[in-house]
Motif scaffolding. Structure first.
Motif: not given
Length: 225
Positions: A129-145
């Motif tokens: 989630q974004a650091q400073s906004e409510s209910d906002t996914p952070d698309r810049t975070v990359g995840v290799r599941a």
């Protein structure tokens, strides 16, 4: 959904970290002229949500600009309304939140709620989630599941702090161990051979020269090599 309150904090997060970081084994003591007190600026990060809505979870990057060669640290933190039993050594400090009142701030690598949510992120069951906004996914975070690992929450075992990373034992519900590694001093484009094929999280931050950086922050390991 976690609500982000834009309000006052006393002391601020950076003030708490300025006191705490020099006591950590990964702090680059003596890097600055005379080893002076760090001068921290926020450099980036993201949040995870506690499903119960009780614990705030933030993965924060701060840069020590007092060093002759500025160093960026990953400082994941949790915010609680009451002390976490048995976690005195992980306490960063307390602060007064303008809306929520007194908060106990902990090193998130030692907080079972944060560890569970990071494992959920690495197994595709949570979203950054974004650091400073409510209910906002952070698309810049990359995840290799991760693949081939249990999708249930794992128990938290020993926490081992090193000079660059913190490793947390994950006790699997079916038996066996995995390790979560928090890179405390992330390096741009740093995905070591031991983790490049493993599940991991990459995050962007802003360097002291204002340029964007992106690199490895956390990894799920099947050994501690």
């Amino acid at each position: 959904m976690a609500i982000i309150h834009h309000t006052t904090l006393s002391p601020t997060k950076l003030e708490l970290l300025t006191r705490w970081l020099p006591s950590r084994p990964w702090f680059r003591a003596g890097v600055g002229a005379g080893g002076e007190q760090p001068a921290l600026v926020k450099a980036g990060g993201f949040r995870l949500e506690d499903p119960s809505g009780e614990v705030g979870i933030e993965f924060l990057a701060v840069t020590d600009s007092a060093a002759s060669d500025p160093v960026t640290y990953q400082t994941p933190m949790t915010y609680r309304a009451a002390p976490l039993a048995g976690a005195e050594d992980a306490l960063i400090g307390t602060l007064e939140h303008g809306v929520l009142g007194k908060r106990w701030v902990y090193d998130a690598a030692c907080d079972p709620v944060a560890v569970a949510q990071l494992y959920a992120l690495l197994t595709g069951r949570a979203e950054a989630q974004a650091q400073s906004e409510s209910d906002t996914p952070d698309r810049t975070v990359g995840v290799r599941a991760a693949t081939g690992v249990p999708l249930e929450d794992a128990g938290t075992g020993a926490v081992i702090h090193g000079t660059r990373s913190t490793d947390v034992d994950l006790v699997l519900p079916v038996g066996g161990l995995l390790w979560l590694r928090f890179l405390r001093v992330p390096t741009a484009h740093d995905v070591p051979e031991t983790t490049e094929s493993a599940a991991h999280v990459t995050v962007g931050w802003t360097a002291s020269d204002g340029r964007p950086r992106h690199g490895l922050w956390c990894a799920l390991m099947d050994s501690r090599e």
